[in-house]
Enzyme design. Structure first.
Site, PDB file in Angstrom:
ATOM      1  N   HIS A  53      18.999 -20.149   9.710  1.00 39.45           N
ATOM      2  CA  HIS A  53      17.754 -19.845   9.005  1.00 39.45           C
ATOM      3  C   HIS A  53      17.022 -21.185   8.851  1.00 39.45           C
ATOM      4  CE1 HIS A  53      20.717 -16.932   7.318  1.00 39.45           C
ATOM      5  NE2 HIS A  53      19.701 -16.097   7.275  1.00 39.45           N
ATOM      6  N   ASP A  56      18.549 -23.276   6.216  1.00 40.38           N
ATOM      7  CA  ASP A  56      19.924 -23.794   6.375  1.00 40.38           C
ATOM      8  C   ASP A  56      19.845 -25.249   6.827  1.00 40.38           C
ATOM      9  OD1 ASP A  56      20.817 -21.230   5.922  1.00 40.38           O
ATOM     10  OD2 ASP A  56      21.128 -20.776   8.042  1.00 40.38           O
ATOM     11  N   MET A  87      19.884 -18.676  18.582  1.00 34.54           N
ATOM     12  CA  MET A  87      19.167 -17.748  17.701  1.00 34.54           C
ATOM     13  C   MET A  87      18.699 -18.472  16.449  1.00 34.54           C
ATOM     14  SD  MET A  87      19.768 -15.947  14.647  1.00 34.54           S
ATOM     15  CE  MET A  87      21.136 -14.872  14.210  1.00 34.54           C
ATOM     16  N   GLU A 180      17.639  -6.554  12.423  1.00 33.26           N
ATOM     17  CA  GLU A 180      18.986  -6.317  11.877  1.00 33.26           C
ATOM     18  C   GLU A 180      18.905  -5.390  10.669  1.00 33.26           C
ATOM     19  OE1 GLU A 180      21.119  -9.940  11.086  1.00 33.26           O
ATOM     20  OE2 GLU A 180      22.519  -8.938   9.724  1.00 33.26           O
ATOM     21  N   LYS A 182      20.446  -3.072   7.475  1.00 32.41           N
ATOM     22  CA  LYS A 182      21.504  -3.087   6.450  1.00 32.41           C
ATOM     23  C   LYS A 182      21.130  -2.018   5.425  1.00 32.41           C
ATOM     24  CE  LYS A 182      23.908  -6.360   3.401  1.00 32.41           C
ATOM     25  NZ  LYS A 182      23.995  -7.770   2.957  1.00 32.41           N
ATOM     26  N   GLU A 216      25.061  -5.242  13.040  1.00 36.64           N
ATOM     27  CA  GLU A 216      26.166  -5.990  12.414  1.00 36.64           C
ATOM     28  C   GLU A 216      27.283  -5.039  12.000  1.00 36.64           C
ATOM     29  OE1 GLU A 216      25.478  -9.169   9.576  1.00 36.64           O
ATOM     30  OE2 GLU A 216      27.019  -8.322   8.258  1.00 36.64           O
ATOM     31  N   HIS A 219      27.402  -3.985   8.359  1.00 39.56           N
ATOM     32  CA  HIS A 219      26.295  -3.209   7.798  1.00 39.56           C
ATOM     33  C   HIS A 219      26.401  -1.717   8.085  1.00 39.56           C
ATOM     34  CE1 HIS A 219      23.663  -7.109   7.623  1.00 39.56           C
ATOM     35  NE2 HIS A 219      24.776  -7.180   6.917  1.00 39.56           N
ATOM     36  N   ASP A 244      25.960  -9.123  15.481  1.00 36.49           N
ATOM     37  CA  ASP A 244      26.607  -9.863  14.386  1.00 36.49           C
ATOM     38  C   ASP A 244      28.016  -9.313  14.203  1.00 36.49           C
ATOM     39  OD1 ASP A 244      24.375 -11.396  13.978  1.00 36.49           O
ATOM     40  OD2 ASP A 244      24.047 -10.783  11.900  1.00 36.49           O
ATOM     41  N   ASP A 254      28.954  -5.806   0.790  1.00 35.52           N
ATOM     42  CA  ASP A 254      28.956  -6.563   2.049  1.00 35.52           C
ATOM     43  C   ASP A 254      30.030  -7.651   1.999  1.00 35.52           C
ATOM     44  OD1 ASP A 254      28.043  -7.456   4.505  1.00 35.52           O
ATOM     45  OD2 ASP A 254      26.491  -8.719   3.644  1.00 35.52           O
ATOM     46  N   ASP A 256      31.637  -9.289   4.824  1.00 41.28           N
ATOM     47  CA  ASP A 256      31.530 -10.360   5.825  1.00 41.28           C
ATOM     48  C   ASP A 256      32.872 -11.036   6.112  1.00 41.28           C
ATOM     49  OD1 ASP A 256      28.788  -9.999   6.137  1.00 41.28           O
ATOM     50  OD2 ASP A 256      28.270 -11.496   4.629  1.00 41.28           O
ATOM     51  N   ASP A 286      28.846 -13.496  12.075  1.00 43.80           N
ATOM     52  CA  ASP A 286      28.126 -13.591  10.806  1.00 43.80           C
ATOM     53  C   ASP A 286      29.111 -13.219   9.710  1.00 43.80           C
ATOM     54  OD1 ASP A 286      26.354 -13.789   8.796  1.00 43.80           O
ATOM     55  OD2 ASP A 286      25.200 -12.001   9.287  1.00 43.80           O
TER      56      ASP A 286
HETATM   57  C1  GCO Z   1      23.533 -10.520   5.337  1.00 45.24           C
HETATM   58  C2  GCO Z   1      22.956 -10.642   6.712  1.00 45.24           C
HETATM   59  C3  GCO Z   1      22.523 -12.010   7.060  1.00 45.24           C
HETATM   60  C4  GCO Z   1      21.699 -12.055   8.308  1.00 45.24           C
HETATM   61  C5  GCO Z   1      21.096 -13.394   8.462  1.00 45.24           C
HETATM   62  C6  GCO Z   1      20.369 -13.568   9.768  1.00 45.24           C
HETATM   63  O1  GCO Z   1      24.059  -9.471   5.064  1.00 45.24           O
HETATM   64  O2  GCO Z   1      23.455 -11.465   4.544  1.00 45.24           O
HETATM   65  O3  GCO Z   1      23.900 -10.181   7.609  1.00 45.24           O
HETATM   66  O4  GCO Z   1      23.640 -12.838   7.164  1.00 45.24           O
HETATM   67  O5  GCO Z   1      22.447 -11.744   9.442  1.00 45.24           O
HETATM   68  O6  GCO Z   1      20.231 -13.583   7.407  1.00 45.24           O
HETATM   69  O7  GCO Z   1      19.240 -12.844   9.751  1.00 45.24           O
HETATM   70 MN    MN Z   2      24.008 -10.432   9.757  1.00 47.28          MN
HETATM   71 MN    MN Z   3      25.657  -9.120   6.588  1.00 47.82          MN
END
Ligand code: GCO
Ligand code: MN
Ligand code: MN
Length: 386
Positions: A53, A56, A87, A180, A182, A216, A219, A244, A254, A256, A286
């Protein structure tokens, strides 16, 4: 054999291995790493690149001169360690200004500011060589449905994407967009909650060819959906621009988690989908290390994501080379001249013929598909005994 190589095209977000373990209930547990430190360590582990991002790398309130210095140092780290930035994306969720949404905010000034921030972040992405630009609408949603004419949320998002597609063309950047989905988090409800919803939305844009999806694992799984099915739909629509990878228990917040840490069977079929079509995009992770970990655990986590992908890829080869399984599949997936004729397109003759055709329905209904055996063989491949 399970050592990642650059040619495997594994990437991580700066925000993933850089996650400091803050959650809604607890303070950070790890100190931040510099982007250069991340680049060096991921390269050592065999990754192809890092994604980011805007914030970041460049703090939200940095001046252009500060940005130049930061980007210069980051670029030389990329070069020193032969790492790419395939990306890039915009942080449109951390700053309080986005609390009611970014592109879909009720406040037109916020919508304009989100667009300005994204234009600049696209320039940064282009400068770093990113060919994919991701849109994850972390704050695009609502808790209070009375607050908006809901269709306006979709219209505002479309207006922004149309403007940005034209900007990319105007600048001559070689860049495509990946949306993306979610279902929720951080908003109570997010707009366009699934990959399928994104695919429907893309068809309404001015330049749909420039826009695909970034599904993802976590998600779709949060929503209790089957992730390989979502990816398959994206592949069918020729819209799988990015992916992702992570892991997640169904119907939870979430999480991850490290790729392959929860749903081995579903991840096997995901890897199979990507490998069978010879997906030429990035295998992007991700995810982040458990909050229990310090730096060593973070690099173990990164290594584990890639290693499990490579192990599953080997299992996919085993599945594809297994003569018993392949024999069963070729019996199941029979060719049919009659069906090909129908699939070739409608004619009134074909419809008349079909209405008059006789079928041996009893025999058809009695067929045994042998899926118990097929599934057991698949499980034995994954468990490593075939
Ligand atoms: C989340 C998302 C993010 C995006 C990222 C890139 O759930 O926080 O998955 O990690 O993938 O912001 O756009
Ligand atoms: Mn993501
Ligand atoms: Mn995510």
């Amino acid at each position: 054999m399970y050592e990642p190589k650059k040619s495997d095209h594994f990437t991580f977000g700066l925000w993933t291995v850089g996650n400091i373990g803050r959650d809604p209930f607890g303070d950070p547990v790890r100190s931040p790493f510099s982007p250069e430190h991340i680049v060096e360590n991921l390269s050592r582990l065999g990754a192809y690149g890092v994604n980011l991002h805007d914030n970041d790398l460049v703090p939200f309130d940095a001046s252009l001169a500060q940005q130049d210095r930061i980007v210069k140092s980051f670029k030389s780290a990329l070069e020193d360690h032969d790492m790419k930035v395939p990306m890039a994306t915009t942080n449109l969720f951390t700053h309080p200004v986005f609390k009611e949404g970014a592109f879909t905010s009720n406040d037109p000034d916020v919508r304009e500011f989100a667009l300005k921030k994204t234009l600049r972040a696209i320039d940064l992405g282009a400068e770093l060589g990113a060919g994919i630009y991701v849109f994850w609408g972390g704050r695009e949603g609502a808790e209070v449905d009375a607050s908006k004419q809901l269709p306006d949320g979709y219209k505002y998002f479309r207006d922004a994407l149309n403007f940005l597609c034209s900007y990319v063309n105007d600048q001559g950047y070689d860049m495509k967009f990946a949306l993306e989905a979610k279902p929720n988090e951080p908003r109570g409800h997010l707009f366009l909650p699934t990959t399928g919803a994104m695919l429907g939305f893309i068809a309404t844009l001015d330049q749909p060819d420039m826009v695909g999806v970034n599904p993802e694992v976590a998600h779709e799984t949060m929503a209790g959906l089957n992730f390989p099915h979502a990816v398959a739909q994206a592949i069918d629509a020729q819209k799988l621009f990015h992916v992702d990878l992570n892991d997640q228990e169904m119907n939870r917040f979430d999480q991850d988690f490290r790729f392959g840490s929860v749903q081995l069977k579903s991840n096997f079929f995901l890897v199979k989908l990507l490998e069978d079509i010879e997906y030429d995009g990035m295998r992007h992770f991700d995810a982040h290390a458990y909050r229990t970990e310090q730096e060593m655990g973070v690099w173990e986590f990164a290594r584990g994501c890639m290693r499990t992908y490579l192990i599953l890829r080997e299992k996919v080869d085993k599945f594809n080379d297994d003569t018993e399984i392949q024999g069963m599949l070729s019996e199941l997936q029979t060719e049919s001249v009659n069906w090909d004729r129908i699939a070739a397109g409608y004619s009134s003759d074909k419809a008349t013929e079909l209405k008059a055709k006789n079928f041996d329905i009893d025999a058809m209904a009695e067929r045994d598909f042998m899926y118990e055996k097929l599934d057991q063989l698949t499980v034995e491949i994954i468990l490593g005994i075939r």
